[in-house]
Motif scaffolding. Structure first.
Motif, PDB file in Angstrom:
ATOM      1  N   SER A  17       0.839  -1.191   0.000  1.00  0.00           N
ATOM      2  CA  SER A  17       0.000   0.000   0.000  1.00  0.00           C
ATOM      3  C   SER A  17       0.878   1.246   0.000  1.00  0.00           C
ATOM      4  O   SER A  17       1.952   1.257   0.602  1.00  0.00           O
ATOM      5  CB  SER A  17      -0.910   0.027   1.231  1.00  0.00           C
ATOM      6  N   TYR A  18       0.389   2.288  -0.649  1.00  0.00           N
ATOM      7  CA  TYR A  18       1.109   3.555  -0.695  1.00  0.00           C
ATOM      8  C   TYR A  18       0.057   4.651  -0.633  1.00  0.00           C
ATOM      9  O   TYR A  18      -1.014   4.541  -1.232  1.00  0.00           O
ATOM     10  CB  TYR A  18       1.922   3.669  -1.977  1.00  0.00           C
ATOM     11  N   ALA A  19       0.383   5.716   0.111  1.00  0.00           N
ATOM     12  CA  ALA A  19      -0.605   6.779   0.275  1.00  0.00           C
ATOM     13  C   ALA A  19       0.070   8.127   0.414  1.00  0.00           C
ATOM     14  O   ALA A  19       1.246   8.229   0.790  1.00  0.00           O
ATOM     15  CB  ALA A  19      -1.479   6.509   1.491  1.00  0.00           C
ATOM     16  N   PHE A  20      -0.712   9.147   0.107  1.00  0.00           N
ATOM     17  CA  PHE A  20      -0.350  10.532   0.383  1.00  0.00           C
ATOM     18  C   PHE A  20      -1.290  11.025   1.480  1.00  0.00           C
ATOM     19  O   PHE A  20      -2.506  11.112   1.267  1.00  0.00           O
ATOM     20  CB  PHE A  20      -0.503  11.382  -0.876  1.00  0.00           C
ATOM     21  N   LEU A  21      -0.741  11.312   2.644  1.00  0.00           N
ATOM     22  CA  LEU A  21      -1.541  11.794   3.762  1.00  0.00           C
ATOM     23  C   LEU A  21      -1.335  13.294   3.890  1.00  0.00           C
ATOM     24  O   LEU A  21      -0.194  13.774   3.988  1.00  0.00           O
ATOM     25  CB  LEU A  21      -1.128  11.099   5.065  1.00  0.00           C
ATOM     26  N   SER A  22      -2.436  14.029   3.897  1.00  0.00           N
ATOM     27  CA  SER A  22      -2.337  15.471   3.962  1.00  0.00           C
ATOM     28  C   SER A  22      -3.616  16.047   4.546  1.00  0.00           C
ATOM     29  O   SER A  22      -4.639  15.353   4.658  1.00  0.00           O
ATOM     30  CB  SER A  22      -2.083  16.040   2.560  1.00  0.00           C
ATOM     31  N   THR A  23      -3.546  17.319   4.899  1.00  0.00           N
ATOM     32  CA  THR A  23      -4.706  18.012   5.467  1.00  0.00           C
ATOM     33  C   THR A  23      -5.281  18.968   4.432  1.00  0.00           C
ATOM     34  O   THR A  23      -4.591  19.381   3.482  1.00  0.00           O
ATOM     35  CB  THR A  23      -4.295  18.792   6.723  1.00  0.00           C
ATOM     36  N   PRO A  24      -6.567  19.351   4.574  1.00  0.00           N
ATOM     37  CA  PRO A  24      -7.182  20.243   3.589  1.00  0.00           C
ATOM     38  C   PRO A  24      -6.486  21.598   3.516  1.00  0.00           C
ATOM     39  O   PRO A  24      -5.934  22.102   4.498  1.00  0.00           O
ATOM     40  CB  PRO A  24      -8.617  20.381   4.094  1.00  0.00           C
ATOM     41  N   MET A  25      -6.524  22.183   2.332  1.00  0.00           N
ATOM     42  CA  MET A  25      -6.031  23.543   2.134  1.00  0.00           C
ATOM     43  C   MET A  25      -6.861  24.522   2.957  1.00  0.00           C
ATOM     44  O   MET A  25      -8.071  24.332   3.144  1.00  0.00           O
ATOM     45  CB  MET A  25      -6.131  23.931   0.654  1.00  0.00           C
ATOM     46  N   ALA A  26      -6.225  25.554   3.445  1.00  0.00           N
ATOM     47  CA  ALA A  26      -6.952  26.584   4.181  1.00  0.00           C
ATOM     48  C   ALA A  26      -8.039  27.181   3.291  1.00  0.00           C
ATOM     49  O   ALA A  26      -7.786  27.574   2.147  1.00  0.00           O
ATOM     50  CB  ALA A  26      -5.985  27.661   4.646  1.00  0.00           C
ATOM     51  N   GLY A  27      -9.252  27.194   3.798  1.00  0.00           N
ATOM     52  CA  GLY A  27     -10.369  27.763   3.053  1.00  0.00           C
ATOM     53  C   GLY A  27     -11.032  26.816   2.087  1.00  0.00           C
ATOM     54  O   GLY A  27     -12.082  27.148   1.513  1.00  0.00           O
ATOM     55  N   ALA A  28     -10.455  25.630   1.866  1.00  0.00           N
ATOM     56  CA  ALA A  28     -11.055  24.674   0.934  1.00  0.00           C
ATOM     57  C   ALA A  28     -12.282  24.018   1.556  1.00  0.00           C
ATOM     58  O   ALA A  28     -12.313  23.719   2.759  1.00  0.00           O
ATOM     59  CB  ALA A  28     -10.045  23.618   0.538  1.00  0.00           C
ATOM     60  N   ASP A  29     -13.302  23.804   0.746  1.00  0.00           N
ATOM     61  CA  ASP A  29     -14.501  23.079   1.195  1.00  0.00           C
ATOM     62  C   ASP A  29     -14.215  21.597   1.026  1.00  0.00           C
ATOM     63  O   ASP A  29     -14.623  20.970   0.046  1.00  0.00           O
ATOM     64  CB  ASP A  29     -15.706  23.509   0.360  1.00  0.00           C
ATOM     65  N   PHE A  30     -13.486  21.037   1.983  1.00  0.00           N
ATOM     66  CA  PHE A  30     -13.024  19.658   1.909  1.00  0.00           C
ATOM     67  C   PHE A  30     -13.433  18.939   3.184  1.00  0.00           C
ATOM     68  O   PHE A  30     -13.140  19.401   4.294  1.00  0.00           O
ATOM     69  CB  PHE A  30     -11.501  19.607   1.748  1.00  0.00           C
TER      70      PHE A  30
END
Length: 707
Positions: free
Chosen positions: A184-197
Motif C-alpha cells: 500500500s502507498y498513500a499521500f496523507l495530507s490536510t485540507p487547504m486553508a479555506g477549501a470546502d473539503f
C-alpha cells in the motif's frame, strides 16, 4: 498556470452552453433525465480497475474508456449528453477518473467533463490522486506524508459515518501480508486553508498528532470530487471495506445493482467418519492412493458433545451451519454397536438448529467406475474402450435412499438440494473429462434442481440436466484432520519442498501453490499461520459480495474442533468492521443458487443493451426484459406504488424486484437534489498527478506462503 486556467474557464463556459444549460444558474424545469450508468475512464491502473470490478459484481451498469487505446471514443459534449424527446439527458450519473485530471494540458476532454459535471451536478471520483491544492489538499511536504501505509489502522470520520460510509463501525485496517513486499502507498495530507473539503477516512500522519485524509469530498466551482489518495487493487481488504461507500457517494445511493456481505458454511459427511491422515506414511489410510500394506483406516467421527458445542456456538454467533449428511454412516454405526448411535440421536434431537442437505446415502463415487489398481486411479473401460459409468439407477438410489432416511429421522430437508460425495458425477480432471451421462437422468428422477460443485474446479454456474450447480469454496482445513497437529503435518507435506521433507507439490505446481519458507511448527503452526490465512481468504469472499458457500467436514468439528478458530476469526473481524445495519447474510444452498442465477441473467441483459434506467427529479424508471429480475439500490424512504421498496441493508434499501415494464420508484424528499449547479469555475490543473506510485503488491493480491 494562470493562462492555462483562463483557457479552461473559457472552454468550460462554452461547453455549458453547448449542453443547453445556462452558465451561472440551476437548470430550468423540467428536471433533466440522468441515466443510471457510470462512466469509468481508465488508464489501466489498479484503482480504476477495482472500482469497475465493484460495479460489475454489484450489477451496476458502466461504460469504460481506456485512455491507453488509440481507437477509444473522444469525450466531448455530444458523448456525455444529448436530448431525448426534447428533454436534456445526462448519459452518466457519475464519472470515475484515474486521478483528478489524467489528460494533457489544455485538454478539451477534461474541459468537457468539467462542464458536464457542473451543468448536471455529476460527481467525480478521483480513484487515486496525489495530494495537492488542485484536489483541495496541502502538498504532503507541508506537514504531510508520502509512503507506505502497510499495516496502518485508518478510521472513518464522523462525517464519513454520517455520510456514505455509515455501514462501517470505524476502523479501516490496511493489509500487511508480507514483510518483503510493498502493498500500500498513500499521500496523507490536510485540507487547504479555506477549501470546502470534508475528510471521510483518515490515518495518522507519522511523526505528528495530525490526521491525514485518505478519502474525502472536495466541493469547488460547482463540482464535487471524491479524492482518494491511496492506491489499491480490487482484492485488498481496505478497498473492499470502502468500495460500497465509494459507489454510494458517486451515485447518491441511487443505482442499479445491489450487494450484500454473505457467509455460509457447509459441513460435509455428517453421520459418517472421515479417515485420518497418517503422519508416518504421509497419506490417508482408506484412500485409494494410500497403498501401504500397513495402512489401517482410523476414522474421525463427531460425538454428542460436539453436537452440543455446535448448537451452543451457533446460538452465540447467530449463525447456522448447513449439514450435508450420509444416512448410511449412522446405519453402519448402529450395526457395529448393538443398535446404538448416540451421535445421530443427539443430532436428530437438535435437528431444528441446523439446515440439512442430502449428501447421498453412502458417499459413493458417482462418476465413472474407478480402477484403483493404479495410482492415481483411472476410469474403468468396457471392452470397446468406452468409459464405464455408474448406472442411472445406482445414482438415483444413492440420492433417494438418503432422502428417505432423512425424512424418517425428521430432518427438515429441501428435497431439491444435493451434494454428491467428492462432487462426483461431475467431471474431474484429469481422470474424468466429462460428467457421468447418467447423473443428469438420475437428478431428473429424484427432483434435484440445485447441485453443489467445487469452486476450485468449476467457479461458474452451469446446468446439469434439471439442476443448476452451486459452486462451493473448499476451505484449506483438511477433511482428514481432527487435531491441529495432524492439520499442520499434512499442510507441511503439501506446502514444503522435497529438500525440506515435503512432497514437492509446491515445486511442481508453482502457478497454483507456494512453498513455505520452512515447515510450520506442529504446536504453533495452526493458530499462527493457517488460521490467520484461512480467515483472510474467507473474509475476502465475504467482503466481495460473493454468496458462494464454503465447505468443511464433520471431522473439523470433532476432537480439537479445528474449524472454529477460523470461523470465529471471520465473524469476530467482521463484527469489528461493520455497523449493526450491515449484518452478515447466511443463506441456504438453493437461495445462493438463485442469487447467482439471477445475477447471470441480469448481467446478460445489461451486456445486451436490454436495460434502460434513469432518474428525473424524484422518480426512477427502470426498463428490463420480461423474466429478468431487477437489482437496485435506493435511499431509505424509497417507495414502489406506495409501499417501501426493497429491504433495509447498510443504510439503504436494496434487493431484487420481479421484472416489470416499466418499474417506477419514488425517491424520498431527502434524496431530492438539484440536478444542476451553475457556474463555470476553475478546472483542476492539467498536469497528471505527480509522484503517484503503485507498489509491487498492488498488482495482485499478496498473501503469506502456503496459500
Amino acid at each position: 498556470m494562470k493562462r492555462t486556467l483562463r483557457t479552461t474557464l473559457l472552454t468550460t463556459g462554452a461547453l455549458i452552453a453547448a449542453f443547453g444549460l445556462p452558465a451561472g444558474q440551476a437548470a430550468a424545469e423540467p428536471s433533466p433525465r440522468i441515466d443510471l450508468r457510470v462512466l469509468v475512464v481508465s488508464d489501466g491502473g489498479p484503482a480504476t480497475d477495482a472500482i469497475a470490478a465493484e460495479l460489475d459484481t454489484a450489477g451496476t451498469p458502466y461504460t469504460e474508456i481506456d485512455l491507453t487505446r488509440s481507437d477509444r471514443p473522444v469525450i466531448d459534449a455530444g458523448y456525455l449528453a444529448d436530448t431525448v424527446n426534447g428533454q436534456d439527458r445526462a448519459k452518466f450519473q457519475a464519472v470515475v477518473l484515474p486521478n483528478d485530471n489524467p489528460f494533457p494540458e489544455n485538454s478539451p476532454e477534461m474541459a468537457a467533463l468539467v462542464a458536464y459535471e457542473t451543468a448536471f451536478d455529476i460527481p467525480q471520483v478521483d480513484a487515486y490522486t496525489y495530494a495537492r491544492p488542485e484536489a483541495g489538499l496541502q502538498y504532503p511536504v507541508h506537514g504531510g506524508y508520502s509512503g507506505s501505509v502497510d499495516g496502518v489502522q485508518a478510521q472513518v470520520t464522523d462525517a464519513g459515518r454520517a455520510g456514505p460510509f455509515g455501514y462501517l463501525d470505524g476502523p479501516v485496517p490496511f493489509e500487511d501480508n508480507s514483510p518483503t513486499v510493498g502493498e500500500s502507498y498513500a499521500f496523507l495530507s490536510t485540507p487547504m486553508a479555506g477549501a470546502d473539503f470534508t475528510p471521510y477516512v483518515q490515518a495518522p500522519i507519522p511523526g505528528t498528532a495530525a490526521q491525514g485524509s485518505l478519502v474525502g469530498e472536495y466541493r469547488h466551482d460547482g463540482r464535487r470530487e471524491l479524492v482518494v489518495t491511496f492506491v489499491y487493487n480490487q482484492y485488498q481488504q481496505q478497498f473492499r471495506l470502502l468500495a460500497r461507500g465509494i459507489v454510494e457517494w458517486m451515485t447518491g445511493g441511487v443505482h442499479l445493482g445491489s450487494s450484500r456481505n454473505y457467509f455460509a458454511v457447509h459441513v460435509d459427511d455428517v453421520f459418517a467418519g472421515d479417515d485420518r491422515w497418517n503422519s508416518t506414511l504421509n497419506c490417508t489410510p482408506g484412500d485409494v492412493d494410500c497403498t501401504d500394506p500397513d495402512a489401517t483406516p482410523d476414522p474421525i467421527r463427531m460425538t454428542p458433545d460436539d453436537v452440543d458445542h455446535a448448537v451452543a456456538w451457533q446460538r452465540e454467533r447467530g449463525f447456522t451451519f448447513d449439514l450435508a449428511y450420509n444416512g448410511a454412516g449412522s446405519v453402519d454405526h448402529r450395526e457395529d454397536n448393538n443398535g446404538a448411535d448416540p451421535l445421530a440421536d443427539r443430532f436428530v434431537a437438535e435437528r431444528a438448529e441446523f439446515r440439512w442437505i442430502n449428501h447421498t446415502y453412502t458417499h459413493a463415487y458417482l462418476g465413472c467406475e474407478q480402477d484403483t489398481t493404479v495410482v492415481p486411479w483411472r476410469c474403468a473401460t468396457n471392452a470397446d474402450g468406452s468409459t464405464k459409468w455408474v448406472s442411472r439407477s445406482d445414482v438415483a438410489d444413492e440420492i433417494a435412499h438418503n432422502t428417505v432416511w432423512g425424512r424418517s429421522a425428521g430432518l427438515p430437508l429441501d428435497n431439491d438440494e444435493l451434494v454428491t460425495g467428492e462432487h462426483s458425477g461431475l467431471r474431474v480432471l484429469p481422470q474424468q473429462s466429462d460428467d457421468n451421462p447418467n447423473l443428469a437422468l438420475a437428478l431428473t428422477d429424484t427432483g434435484i434442481t440445485w447441485l453443489a460443485s467445487d469452486n476450485s474446479r468449476e467457479p461458474g454456474q452451469r446446468q446439469v440436466g434439471p439442476a443448476t450447480t452451486v459452486p462451493r469454496y473448499p476451505m484449506n482445513i483438511f477433511y482428514n484432520a481432527g487435531r491441529a497437529a495432524e492439520q499442520v503435518d499434512e499442510y507441511n507435506w503439501i506446502y514444503t519442498s522435497r529438500a525440506q521433507g515435503g512432497s514437492g507439490i509446491c515445486e511442481d505446481n508453482p502457478a497454483t501453490t507456494t512453498c513455505l519458507p520452512a515447515p510450520l511448527d506442529t504446536a504453533t503452526g495452526y493458530p499462527q499461520h493457517i488460521v490467520p490465512l484461512e480467515r483472510q481468504i474467507a473474509l475476502g469472499h465475504v467482503l466481495g459480495n460473493d454468496p458462494k458457500p464454503h465447505f468443511i467436514h464433520q471431522s473439523n468439528l470433532a476432537e480439537d474442533r479445528i474449524a472454529y478458530p477460523v470461523l470465529d476469526g471471520v465473524l469476530d473481524t467482521y463484527d469489528t468492521l461493520f455497523a449493526q445495519n450491515t449484518p452478515l447474510v447466511n443463506l441456504r444452498m438453493k437461495d445462493i443458487g438463485n442469487e447467482l442465477k439471477r445475477r447471470a441473467s441480469w448481467r446478460t441483459a445489461v451486456a445486451d443493451g436490454q436495460v434502460a434506467a434513469y432518474r428525473i427529479g424524484d422518480t426512477v424508471t427502470i426498463e428490463s426484459p420480461a423474466g429478468v429480475d431487477v437489482p437496485a439500490t435506493m435511499p431509505e424512504g424509497t417507495t414502489r406504488a406506495g409501499s417501501a421498496f426493497g429491504d433495509a441493508y447498510a443504510g439503504e434499501r436494496s434487493g431484487w424486484t420481479p421484472a416489470a415494464t416499466p418499474l417506477t420508484l419514488t425517491l424520498p424528499q431527502s434524496a431530492a437534489s438539484s440536478t444542476a449547479v451553475g457556474g463555470g469555475g476553475s478546472a483542476p490543473a492539467t498536469d497528471p498527478a505527480p509522484g503517484a506510485r503503485v507498489p509491487e503488491g498492488v498488482a495482485e493480491p499478496v498473501s503469506p506462503a502456503g496459500s
